[in-house]
Design an enzyme around this catalytic site. Structure first.
Site, PDB file in Angstrom:
ATOM      1  CG  ASN A 191      -0.353  -0.358   2.490  1.00 16.08           C
ATOM      2  OD1 ASN A 191       0.871  -0.356   2.605  1.00 16.08           O
ATOM      3  ND2 ASN A 191      -1.162  -0.633   3.492  1.00 16.08           N
TER       4      ASN A 191
ATOM      5  NE  ARG B 168       1.394   1.618  12.378  1.00 17.16           N
ATOM      6  CZ  ARG B 168       0.968   1.425  11.128  1.00 17.16           C
ATOM      7  NH1 ARG B 168       0.487   2.436  10.428  1.00 17.16           N
ATOM      8  NH2 ARG B 168       0.987   0.228  10.579  1.00 17.16           N
TER       9      ARG B 168
HETATM   10  P1  NAI Z   1      10.161   1.119   4.655  1.00 17.28           P
HETATM   11  O1  NAI Z   1      10.700   0.068   5.546  1.00 17.28           O
HETATM   12  O2  NAI Z   1      10.282   0.930   3.178  1.00 17.28           O
HETATM   13  O3  NAI Z   1      10.847   2.531   5.010  1.00 17.28           O
HETATM   14  C1  NAI Z   1      10.974   3.007   6.304  1.00 17.28           C
HETATM   15  C2  NAI Z   1      12.182   3.922   6.352  1.00 17.28           C
HETATM   16  O4  NAI Z   1      12.197   4.583   7.614  1.00 17.28           O
HETATM   17  C3  NAI Z   1      13.514   3.170   6.210  1.00 17.28           C
HETATM   18  O5  NAI Z   1      14.290   3.757   5.198  1.00 17.28           O
HETATM   19  C4  NAI Z   1      14.149   3.341   7.583  1.00 17.28           C
HETATM   20  O6  NAI Z   1      15.565   3.393   7.538  1.00 17.28           O
HETATM   21  C5  NAI Z   1      13.544   4.659   8.034  1.00 17.28           C
HETATM   22  N1  NAI Z   1      13.642   4.890   9.460  1.00 17.28           N
HETATM   23  C6  NAI Z   1      13.478   4.012  10.482  1.00 17.28           C
HETATM   24  N2  NAI Z   1      13.702   4.611  11.657  1.00 17.28           N
HETATM   25  C7  NAI Z   1      14.007   5.901  11.383  1.00 17.28           C
HETATM   26  C8  NAI Z   1      14.334   7.014  12.188  1.00 17.28           C
HETATM   27  N3  NAI Z   1      14.457   6.902  13.532  1.00 17.28           N
HETATM   28  N4  NAI Z   1      14.575   8.196  11.591  1.00 17.28           N
HETATM   29  C9  NAI Z   1      14.515   8.297  10.235  1.00 17.28           C
HETATM   30  N5  NAI Z   1      14.217   7.273   9.413  1.00 17.28           N
HETATM   31  C10 NAI Z   1      13.960   6.087   9.992  1.00 17.28           C
HETATM   32  O7  NAI Z   1       8.655   1.316   5.079  1.00 17.28           O
HETATM   33  P2  NAI Z   1       7.465   1.988   4.253  1.00 17.28           P
HETATM   34  O8  NAI Z   1       6.813   0.982   3.384  1.00 17.28           O
HETATM   35  O9  NAI Z   1       7.972   3.245   3.640  1.00 17.28           O
HETATM   36  O10 NAI Z   1       6.428   2.309   5.432  1.00 17.28           O
HETATM   37  C11 NAI Z   1       6.781   3.190   6.480  1.00 17.28           C
HETATM   38  C12 NAI Z   1       5.719   3.176   7.557  1.00 17.28           C
HETATM   39  O11 NAI Z   1       4.516   3.752   7.058  1.00 17.28           O
HETATM   40  C13 NAI Z   1       5.279   1.778   8.018  1.00 17.28           C
HETATM   41  O12 NAI Z   1       6.183   1.216   8.949  1.00 17.28           O
HETATM   42  C14 NAI Z   1       3.931   2.068   8.625  1.00 17.28           C
HETATM   43  O13 NAI Z   1       4.065   2.430   9.979  1.00 17.28           O
HETATM   44  C15 NAI Z   1       3.442   3.286   7.845  1.00 17.28           C
HETATM   45  N6  NAI Z   1       2.306   2.913   6.963  1.00 17.28           N
HETATM   46  C16 NAI Z   1       1.097   3.520   7.165  1.00 17.28           C
HETATM   47  C17 NAI Z   1       0.003   3.161   6.412  1.00 17.28           C
HETATM   48  C18 NAI Z   1      -1.319   3.841   6.579  1.00 17.28           C
HETATM   49  O14 NAI Z   1      -2.336   3.312   6.146  1.00 17.28           O
HETATM   50  N7  NAI Z   1      -1.369   5.008   7.166  1.00 17.28           N
HETATM   51  C19 NAI Z   1       0.076   2.085   5.404  1.00 17.28           C
HETATM   52  C20 NAI Z   1       1.425   1.591   5.191  1.00 17.28           C
HETATM   53  C21 NAI Z   1       2.478   1.972   5.980  1.00 17.28           C
END
Ligand code: NAI
Length: 361
Positions: A115, A254
């Site tokens: 998503n 989140r």
């Molecule tokens: P991803 O794993 O591809 O990217 C997450 C990035 O955040 C990574 O590059 C990681 O290094 C970085 N990161 C982690 N801790 C960090 C910090 N302390 N400071 C800066 N960067 C940091 O994940 P993706 O697919 O981009 O999703 C991210 C988040 O979005 C998910 O974990 C989820 O919580 C949220 N999400 C929300 C949705 C919604 O419906 N609102 C749906 C899908 C995801």
């Protein structure tokens, strides 16, 4: 095997619209498929308290997809004697105590990427509706009023503004990519993992090493990192002080990454011109949650909606299909796609849930 799915009740909408797959009514579209293979599927939205279906059935479940979310705490994991696999039917596994899952060698997998476009589009929309002061303009029209100056006094173009993302993974990168044609002054990111140089060059983004430095440069900040020990309350009264007066903040990652009271105070004082997103520190948000009604001093600046940015019908198809594939791999003893694995064999398989010495990928 016993599969326990914690989903939300879709009610009338789900009965009328079978593509609402993430609901208790439509059961991720996997019920018959599981039954045909002799597996049991238990589906419920009842997840709070020791007598809830989730907390009782987890004790004997082999697999769970607790993505309503049902919070799979350390205590519940200790009680889950047979649990081998947790599947997040979507992206974001912060509702599972990942360290406790590691201790019991439980695999946690997500449908990575399912998503991310849905959320990235929502982020771009939210940035535009804040910067252009859309919500109060629409409310004015519904009220029967017409006072252009009242709206225009806080409406801007996105062109020429500095936009930064906290987290430049699948979603954060796609947000910046989608903003490229808007001719922003700069597109920035803060992430401990660098975006590969060719990908950064392709859309012209710049990495900022310190969060405070990025916050201080941005007109718009968007939060796109997972929730983990290092990001809970990351945006708080102190970090907001580093943001420009009048900046906008968008969080679809989140709710608990942003401190609810600090955000409310910053919007109401006008230090932030607005806040938008779909994620809340408590879900469903209580009726009196401050983010439902907070407004900036000119009566705008609130772009909050329920948690649905990653739940478009397109996304539901992708995450239901992906969940089925993860289950099929598990039943057939096949390797999971490594991009989907968060923890396995007692260790983190991803670097996205915090900086850890042991992370492998
Ligand atoms: P991803 O794993 O591809 O990217 C997450 C990035 O955040 C990574 O590059 C990681 O290094 C970085 N990161 C982690 N801790 C960090 C910090 N302390 N400071 C800066 N960067 C940091 O994940 P993706 O697919 O981009 O999703 C991210 C988040 O979005 C998910 O974990 C989820 O919580 C949220 N999400 C929300 C949705 C919604 O419906 N609102 C749906 C899908 C995801």
């Amino acid at each position: 095997m016993k599969v326990l799915a914690i989903l939300y009740d879709g009610g009338k909408a789900a009965r009328e619209e079978p593509r609402l797959l993430g609901t208790t009514e439509n059961r991720l579209g996997i019920e018959q498929w599981l039954k045909d293979q002799g597996h049991e599927l238990i589906v419920s939205s009842d997840k709070e308290g020791p007598n809830s279906v989730f907390q009782k059935e987890i004790e004997t479940a082999d697999i769970t997809t607790p993505f309503h979310p049902g919070y799979l705490t350390r205590d519940l994991i200790a009680k889950a004697k047979n649990l081998k696999l947790c599947v997040t039917a979507g992206v974001g596994s912060d509702h599972i105590d990942l360290n406790a899952a590691n201790e019991k060698k439980i695999t946690v997998a997500e449908v990575s990427g399912s998503n991310v476009v849905s959320v990235a589009e929502h982020v771009v929309m939210s940035i535009l509706l804040l910067v252009r002061n859309f919500v109060p303009a629409h409310e004015m029209i519904e009220r029967g009023d017409w006072q252009v100056s009242q709206i225009a006094r806080q409406a801007f173009d996105l062109e020429g503004k500095v936009v930064g993302t906290i987290g430049a993974g699948r979603i954060g990168y796609r947000v910046l990519e989608r903003l490229k044609p808007f001719d922003c002054k700069e597109l920035l990111y803060f992430d401990y993992a660098a975006v590969p140089q060719h990908a950064a060059d392709r859309i012209g983004i710049r990495r900022v090493e310190k969060l405070e430095d990025m916050l201080a440069q941005c007109d718009v900040v968007t939060v796109n990192c997972p929730l983990h020990e290092g990001t809970r309350d990351l945006i708080n009264a102190e970090s907001i002080k580093h943001m420009k007066k009048g900046a906008w903040l968008v969080n679809t990652a989140r709710g608990a990454i942003c401190n609810a009271e600090a955000v409310k105070a910053a919007v109401e004082s006008g230090h932030l011109s607005g806040y938008a997103g779909d994620v809340w520190n408590v879900q469903p948000a209580p009726k009196d949650h401050p983010w439902r009604t907070m407004k900036n001093p000119l009566g705008g600046g609130n772009g909050m909606v329920p948690h649905y940015s990653g739940t478009t019908l397109d996304a539901q198809y992708r995450y239901a299909t992906g969940t089925k594939q993860i289950l099929a791999n598990f039943f057939e003893g096949k390797e999971q796609d490594i991009a989907n694995v968060i923890v396995t064999n007692g260790d983190y398989a991803t670097k996205a849930y915090g900086q850890r010495v042991a992370a492998k990928v």
